[in-house]
Design a protein around this motif. Sequence first.
Motif, PDB file in Angstrom:
ATOM      1  N   THR A 171       0.843  -1.200   0.000  1.00 42.29           N
ATOM      2  CA  THR A 171       0.000   0.000   0.000  1.00 42.29           C
ATOM      3  C   THR A 171       0.879   1.251   0.000  1.00 42.29           C
ATOM      4  O   THR A 171       0.550   2.237  -0.649  1.00 42.29           O
ATOM      5  N   ARG A 172       2.003   1.178   0.686  1.00 38.94           N
ATOM      6  CA  ARG A 172       2.917   2.327   0.711  1.00 38.94           C
ATOM      7  C   ARG A 172       3.451   2.648  -0.687  1.00 38.94           C
ATOM      8  O   ARG A 172       3.524   3.812  -1.086  1.00 38.94           O
ATOM      9  N   GLN A 173       3.820   1.597  -1.438  1.00 39.03           N
ATOM     10  CA  GLN A 173       4.310   1.818  -2.799  1.00 39.03           C
ATOM     11  C   GLN A 173       3.224   2.455  -3.661  1.00 39.03           C
ATOM     12  O   GLN A 173       3.497   3.370  -4.440  1.00 39.03           O
ATOM     13  N   LEU A 174       1.996   1.978  -3.525  1.00 47.67           N
ATOM     14  CA  LEU A 174       0.917   2.538  -4.335  1.00 47.67           C
ATOM     15  C   LEU A 174       0.605   3.971  -3.922  1.00 47.67           C
ATOM     16  O   LEU A 174       0.312   4.812  -4.771  1.00 47.67           O
ATOM     17  N   LEU A 175       0.693   4.268  -2.647  1.00 50.82           N
ATOM     18  CA  LEU A 175       0.483   5.650  -2.207  1.00 50.82           C
ATOM     19  C   LEU A 175       1.539   6.580  -2.814  1.00 50.82           C
ATOM     20  O   LEU A 175       1.235   7.705  -3.199  1.00 50.82           O
ATOM     21  N   ARG A 176       2.790   6.089  -2.909  1.00 52.61           N
ATOM     22  CA  ARG A 176       3.836   6.889  -3.555  1.00 52.61           C
ATOM     23  C   ARG A 176       3.543   7.093  -5.036  1.00 52.61           C
ATOM     24  O   ARG A 176       3.728   8.187  -5.571  1.00 52.61           O
ATOM     25  N   LEU A 177       3.064   6.016  -5.704  1.00 54.57           N
ATOM     26  CA  LEU A 177       2.685   6.147  -7.118  1.00 54.57           C
ATOM     27  C   LEU A 177       1.542   7.135  -7.289  1.00 54.57           C
ATOM     28  O   LEU A 177       1.540   7.939  -8.215  1.00 54.57           O
ATOM     29  N   LYS A 178       0.574   7.062  -6.395  1.00 60.10           N
ATOM     30  CA  LYS A 178      -0.582   7.971  -6.453  1.00 60.10           C
ATOM     31  C   LYS A 178      -0.123   9.426  -6.315  1.00 60.10           C
ATOM     32  O   LYS A 178      -0.528  10.288  -7.095  1.00 60.10           O
ATOM     33  N   LYS A 179       0.765   9.681  -5.354  1.00 59.46           N
ATOM     34  CA  LYS A 179       1.273  11.035  -5.150  1.00 59.46           C
ATOM     35  C   LYS A 179       2.013  11.529  -6.392  1.00 59.46           C
ATOM     36  O   LYS A 179       1.821  12.649  -6.850  1.00 59.46           O
ATOM     37  N   ARG A 180       2.861  10.642  -6.961  1.00 60.99           N
ATOM     38  CA  ARG A 180       3.617  10.996  -8.159  1.00 60.99           C
ATOM     39  C   ARG A 180       2.678  11.258  -9.331  1.00 60.99           C
ATOM     40  O   ARG A 180       2.877  12.182 -10.112  1.00 60.99           O
ATOM     41  N   TYR A 181       1.629  10.447  -9.459  1.00 62.04           N
ATOM     42  CA  TYR A 181       0.649  10.617 -10.540  1.00 62.04           C
ATOM     43  C   TYR A 181      -0.061  11.962 -10.397  1.00 62.04           C
ATOM     44  O   TYR A 181      -0.271  12.665 -11.376  1.00 62.04           O
ATOM     45  N   LEU A 182      -0.402  12.332  -9.180  1.00 67.71           N
ATOM     46  CA  LEU A 182      -1.096  13.605  -8.960  1.00 67.71           C
ATOM     47  C   LEU A 182      -0.205  14.805  -9.246  1.00 67.71           C
ATOM     48  O   LEU A 182      -0.686  15.843  -9.693  1.00 67.71           O
ATOM     49  N   THR A 183       1.095  14.680  -9.000  1.00 69.62           N
ATOM     50  CA  THR A 183       1.986  15.819  -9.216  1.00 69.62           C
ATOM     51  C   THR A 183       2.588  15.855 -10.612  1.00 69.62           C
ATOM     52  O   THR A 183       2.787  16.936 -11.162  1.00 69.62           O
ATOM     53  N   GLU A 184       2.851  14.668 -11.210  1.00 67.21           N
ATOM     54  CA  GLU A 184       3.551  14.626 -12.493  1.00 67.21           C
ATOM     55  C   GLU A 184       2.729  14.050 -13.640  1.00 67.21           C
ATOM     56  O   GLU A 184       3.186  14.054 -14.778  1.00 67.21           O
ATOM     57  N   GLY A 185       1.558  13.516 -13.339  1.00 70.56           N
ATOM     58  CA  GLY A 185       0.742  12.898 -14.378  1.00 70.56           C
ATOM     59  C   GLY A 185       1.249  11.509 -14.728  1.00 70.56           C
ATOM     60  O   GLY A 185       2.089  10.940 -14.036  1.00 70.56           O
TER      61      GLY A 185
END
Length: 52
Positions: free
Chosen positions: A27-41
């Motif tokens: 879940t931590r890895q996916l939360l990091r991906l989610k954050k990156r997706y929100l900031t960088e697309g």
Amino acid sequence: MAVILSKNVIDHPLTVREGAELLELSTRQLLRLKKRYLTEGAQGIKGRANVA
């Protein structure tokens, strides 16, 4: 597939836990991906293996 799943987690049809299980990530890895997706697309969550 990661972009679609990340978008579903952001739009809330999937929980972070469900998305992480589907991608075989923590879940931590996916939360990091989610954050990156929100900031960088979508470009932000492409594989980073090519980055030197």
